[in-house]
Structure formats: structure tokens, C-alpha cells
Scaffold this motif. Structure first.
Motif, PDB file in Angstrom:
ATOM      1  N   ALA A   6       0.838  -1.210   0.000  1.00 50.86           N
ATOM      2  CA  ALA A   6       0.000   0.000   0.000  1.00 50.86           C
ATOM      3  C   ALA A   6       0.867   1.251   0.000  1.00 50.86           C
ATOM      4  N   GLY A   7       1.989   1.208   0.722  1.00 49.92           N
ATOM      5  CA  GLY A   7       2.898   2.347   0.759  1.00 49.92           C
ATOM      6  C   GLY A   7       3.499   2.629  -0.610  1.00 49.92           C
ATOM      7  N   ILE A   8       3.865   1.576  -1.333  1.00 56.10           N
ATOM      8  CA  ILE A   8       4.408   1.731  -2.685  1.00 56.10           C
ATOM      9  C   ILE A   8       3.374   2.366  -3.609  1.00 56.10           C
ATOM     10  N   ARG A   9       2.118   1.971  -3.457  1.00 54.81           N
ATOM     11  CA  ARG A   9       1.066   2.529  -4.305  1.00 54.81           C
ATOM     12  C   ARG A   9       0.859   4.012  -4.009  1.00 54.81           C
ATOM     13  N   ALA A  10       0.968   4.401  -2.734  1.00 55.95           N
ATOM     14  CA  ALA A  10       0.843   5.822  -2.385  1.00 55.95           C
ATOM     15  C   ALA A  10       2.047   6.606  -2.888  1.00 55.95           C
ATOM     16  N   ALA A  11       3.262   6.078  -2.658  1.00 58.55           N
ATOM     17  CA  ALA A  11       4.480   6.777  -3.075  1.00 58.55           C
ATOM     18  C   ALA A  11       4.578   6.876  -4.592  1.00 58.55           C
ATOM     19  N   GLY A  12       4.229   5.785  -5.296  1.00 61.69           N
ATOM     20  CA  GLY A  12       4.279   5.813  -6.751  1.00 61.69           C
ATOM     21  C   GLY A  12       3.243   6.742  -7.349  1.00 61.69           C
ATOM     22  N   GLY A  13       2.050   6.773  -6.758  1.00 63.11           N
ATOM     23  CA  GLY A  13       1.026   7.706  -7.224  1.00 63.11           C
ATOM     24  C   GLY A  13       1.449   9.147  -7.020  1.00 63.11           C
ATOM     25  N   LEU A  14       2.063   9.426  -5.875  1.00 60.58           N
ATOM     26  CA  LEU A  14       2.541  10.780  -5.594  1.00 60.58           C
ATOM     27  C   LEU A  14       3.657  11.167  -6.553  1.00 60.58           C
ATOM     28  N   LEU A  15       4.592  10.254  -6.800  1.00 62.16           N
ATOM     29  CA  LEU A  15       5.702  10.553  -7.708  1.00 62.16           C
ATOM     30  C   LEU A  15       5.198  10.893  -9.103  1.00 62.16           C
ATOM     31  N   GLN A  16       4.239  10.141  -9.597  1.00 61.36           N
ATOM     32  CA  GLN A  16       3.710  10.415 -10.936  1.00 61.36           C
ATOM     33  C   GLN A  16       2.992  11.764 -10.991  1.00 61.36           C
ATOM     34  N   TYR A  17       2.309  12.117  -9.912  1.00 66.97           N
ATOM     35  CA  TYR A  17       1.659  13.430  -9.841  1.00 66.97           C
ATOM     36  C   TYR A  17       2.719  14.540  -9.898  1.00 66.97           C
ATOM     37  N   LEU A  18       3.811  14.352  -9.174  1.00 69.76           N
ATOM     38  CA  LEU A  18       4.878  15.350  -9.154  1.00 69.76           C
ATOM     39  C   LEU A  18       5.583  15.428 -10.507  1.00 69.76           C
ATOM     40  N   GLN A  19       5.734  14.301 -11.158  1.00 72.32           N
ATOM     41  CA  GLN A  19       6.383  14.299 -12.470  1.00 72.32           C
ATOM     42  C   GLN A  19       5.565  15.090 -13.488  1.00 72.32           C
ATOM     43  N   GLU A  20       4.256  15.006 -13.392  1.00 71.87           N
ATOM     44  CA  GLU A  20       3.411  15.781 -14.304  1.00 71.87           C
ATOM     45  C   GLU A  20       3.449  17.266 -13.981  1.00 71.87           C
ATOM     46  N   ALA A  21       3.537  17.586 -12.688  1.00 75.97           N
ATOM     47  CA  ALA A  21       3.531  18.999 -12.282  1.00 75.97           C
ATOM     48  C   ALA A  21       4.884  19.656 -12.498  1.00 75.97           C
ATOM     49  N   GLN A  22       5.962  18.937 -12.155  1.00 84.06           N
ATOM     50  CA  GLN A  22       7.298  19.522 -12.186  1.00 84.06           C
ATOM     51  C   GLN A  22       8.084  19.199 -13.448  1.00 84.06           C
ATOM     52  N   ARG A  23       7.573  18.267 -14.233  1.00 85.66           N
ATOM     53  CA  ARG A  23       8.236  17.870 -15.477  1.00 85.66           C
ATOM     54  C   ARG A  23       9.657  17.389 -15.210  1.00 85.66           C
ATOM     55  N   ASP A  24      10.643  18.198 -15.518  1.00 86.24           N
ATOM     56  CA  ASP A  24      12.037  17.732 -15.447  1.00 86.24           C
ATOM     57  C   ASP A  24      12.780  18.203 -14.205  1.00 86.24           C
ATOM     58  N   SER A  25      12.076  18.703 -13.210  1.00 87.11           N
ATOM     59  CA  SER A  25      12.788  19.278 -12.061  1.00 87.11           C
ATOM     60  C   SER A  25      12.627  18.446 -10.789  1.00 87.11           C
ATOM     61  N   LEU A  26      12.701  17.109 -10.924  1.00 87.62           N
ATOM     62  CA  LEU A  26      12.603  16.248  -9.750  1.00 87.62           C
ATOM     63  C   LEU A  26      13.935  15.573  -9.425  1.00 87.62           C
ATOM     64  N   ALA A  27      15.020  16.132  -9.915  1.00 86.54           N
ATOM     65  CA  ALA A  27      16.334  15.536  -9.676  1.00 86.54           C
ATOM     66  C   ALA A  27      16.692  15.529  -8.196  1.00 86.54           C
ATOM     67  N   GLN A  28      16.069  16.438  -7.418  1.00 89.65           N
ATOM     68  CA  GLN A  28      16.393  16.511  -6.003  1.00 89.65           C
ATOM     69  C   GLN A  28      15.793  15.356  -5.208  1.00 89.65           C
ATOM     70  N   LEU A  29      14.809  14.655  -5.766  1.00 92.15           N
ATOM     71  CA  LEU A  29      14.244  13.479  -5.095  1.00 92.15           C
ATOM     72  C   LEU A  29      15.140  12.285  -5.395  1.00 92.15           C
ATOM     73  N   THR A  30      16.173  12.096  -4.588  1.00 95.35           N
ATOM     74  CA  THR A  30      17.192  11.080  -4.848  1.00 95.35           C
ATOM     75  C   THR A  30      17.028   9.827  -4.009  1.00 95.35           C
ATOM     76  N   SER A  31      16.129   9.851  -3.026  1.00 99.50           N
ATOM     77  CA  SER A  31      15.977   8.688  -2.161  1.00 99.50           C
ATOM     78  C   SER A  31      14.565   8.650  -1.589  1.00 99.50           C
ATOM     79  N   LEU A  32      14.205   7.497  -1.077  1.00 92.85           N
ATOM     80  CA  LEU A  32      12.902   7.294  -0.450  1.00 92.85           C
ATOM     81  C   LEU A  32      13.132   6.669   0.921  1.00 92.85           C
ATOM     82  N   ARG A  33      12.588   7.285   1.960  1.00 93.34           N
ATOM     83  CA  ARG A  33      12.803   6.798   3.329  1.00 93.34           C
ATOM     84  C   ARG A  33      11.532   6.143   3.851  1.00 93.34           C
ATOM     85  N   ALA A  34      11.665   4.917   4.325  1.00 94.19           N
ATOM     86  CA  ALA A  34      10.536   4.226   4.945  1.00 94.19           C
ATOM     87  C   ALA A  34      10.560   4.491   6.445  1.00 94.19           C
ATOM     88  N   TYR A  35       9.412   4.754   7.037  1.00 89.95           N
ATOM     89  CA  TYR A  35       9.339   4.993   8.475  1.00 89.95           C
ATOM     90  C   TYR A  35       8.092   4.333   9.038  1.00 89.95           C
TER      91      TYR A  35
END
Length: 247
Positions: free
Chosen positions: A137-166
Motif C-alpha cells: 500500500a505504501g508503494i502505491r501511495a508513493a508511486g502515485g505521488l511521484l507520478q503526480y509530481l512528475q506531471e507537475a514539475q516535469r524535469d525538475s525532480l532531480a532533487q528526489l534522490t531517495s525514499l525513506r521508509a518509516y
């Protein structure tokens, strides 16, 4: 001409439009039967984290606690999810409080699609190194969020270099009412930092340090070993002024 960027409450990156000492978080939630996945990110600092919890029917309370802790500016969720549908997701609105709600196509939260988006973005073949490979379920939330950000930010997501599980069980649970009553980061009257616990304690010299202190106050540790490590670090810097000055 092409659209190069879409600006939403959770994707603002201009320093002049953001508070220096507070994060501007965007989050996503996905519920699958008894498990809820939750992910959040700050595109201006590169912070990206994911968790999930078994909540039964009380998803609203748990979600409200995380949204209050992070003071989320925008919340993304599957538009076709029956829990929030049809056009007025009352339960979600009660949990989101201040957050702007952004329904997104449900297929982006499908497990295979979401996982592929994360693998492609980070250039890896497994999510095990991020500690979330078993969080379906966490992967589905994180992947959905990433795709939303990719559409909004286009090519400026280089700063998202890691994913932290907590895990939310590692920290003290504080609901929104408790946070307001304790005036952790802002006062009840006026909603200002000055006069709050953060306002009293914050003597940090950088915006990054200010954000870290705010995060620590909003997420009190329960693990005694982690608490001791933090206290030992503070004690060392206090006891060694020469080393502190050099730093």
C-alpha cells in the motif's frame, strides 16, 4: 509552446514563496482494505518518505494525525476510490483540514504502475534498499505521488534522490487538538511561531536546522536508544567548544 510546469499548493519551489524554516509538504494516501499507505514529499528540499499502517475502519484518525504533524499543503488520492467518492469526499475533507485536495487517476495507484514509476525514477531494480519493498500500500501511495509530481514539475525532480521508509509506531501520537493545545509550533491566538515551544527553543542558524528542529518537535521519539544518541550528540558539541568552533 508546451506546458513546462504546473503550480499547485504542494509543488511550489520558489524560495520567495515559501517559509524558510518550515517544509512545504505534499502527500498521497491509498487505502486497500485494512491497510493504508501514506507518502509525503517536499520538492524544494528533496525529502521523500513512505509508511503504511493497518487501521481497520479508523483510517480518518490516523490520516488526520499525520497530516497535522506535517501540516500538509496538498493531498493527492485516487479519484475513483469509493472511500472518498463520489464528488464530495466528506471523510477525507475532515481528515485533510488545511490541505488542498487533488484527486488523481486511480490507475496511477495500481501496484505495478506505481512500483515501476519508483524503480525508473531511482534507477534501481528493487525497492529493498529503501526499506519499503514489502509495503504494498505504501508503494502505491508513493508511486502515485511521484507520478503526480512528475506531471507537475516535469524535469525538475532531480532533487528526489531517495525514499525513506518509516513507522508511525516509532513516534508519539499527537492529534491536531493536542498539538494546538500544547502550542508546539504556533500559538493558539494568532497562529504565530513566537510564543510557541518552537519559538522558545529555536536558536538554529540555518533554514535547514530550523526545519529539522520543527520536525523533531512534531515527531517526538519513543525509542530510548535513538533518544540517547541524540542527547549524546548534543552533549558532545556542548562539551567540546574547540571542535564546535572549527565546525
Amino acid at each position: 509552446r508546451v506546458v513546462s510546469r504546473v503550480v499547485t499548493p504542494g509543488t511550489v519551489v520558489e524560495p520567495g514563496l515559501l517559509p524558510e524554516r518550515a517544509n512545504n509538504y505534499i502527500a498521497a494516501v491509498f487505502s486497500d482494505k485494512q491497510i493504508t499507505g501514506f507518502a509525503y514529499a517536499d520538492v524544494s528540499t528533496g525529502e521523500f518518505a513512505v509508511t503504511e499502517w493497518v487501521d481497520g475502519s479508523d483510517v480518518t484518525r490516523r490520516l488526520r494525525e499525520e497530516l497535522a504533524r506535517l501540516n500538509v499543503a496538498e493531498l493527492v488520492f485516487p479519484a475513483e476510490d469509493k472511500r472518498w467518492a463520489p464528488s464530495d469526499p466528506v471523510e477525507l475533507r475532515q481528515a485533510a483540514e488545511r490541505a488542498h485536495l487533488s484527486p488523481e487517476a486511480a490507475w496511477k495507484f495500481e501496484y505495478d504502475t506505481a512500483r515501476a514509476a519508483l524503480l525508473n525514477h531511482f534507477g534501481v531494480t528493487s525497492l529493498a534498499g529503501f526499506g519499503c519493498d514489502e509495503m504494498t500500500a505504501g508503494i502505491r501511495a508513493a508511486g502515485g505521488l511521484l507520478q503526480y509530481l512528475q506531471e507537475a514539475q516535469r524535469d525538475s525532480l532531480a532533487q528526489l534522490t531517495s525514499l525513506r521508509a518509516y513507522s508511525t509506531s516509532d513516534f508519539m501520537t499527537l492529534d491536531a487538538a493536542t498539538r494546538r493545545s500544547l502550542e508546539l509550533t504556533e500559538t493558539i491566538r494568532g497562529g504565530k511561531s513566537e510564543g510557541s515551544l518552537l519559538g522558545v527553543l529555536d536558536r538554529t542558524l540555518t533554514a535547514m536546522g530550523g526545519r529539522l528542529l520543527r520536525r523533531w518537535l512534531g515527531q517526538p521519539l519513543l525509542n530510548s536508544a535513538a533518544l540517547d544518541r541524540r542527547l549524546d550528540a548534543v552533549a558532545r558539541w556542548k562539551a567540546e567548544p574547540a571542535l564546535r568552533t572549527e565546525l
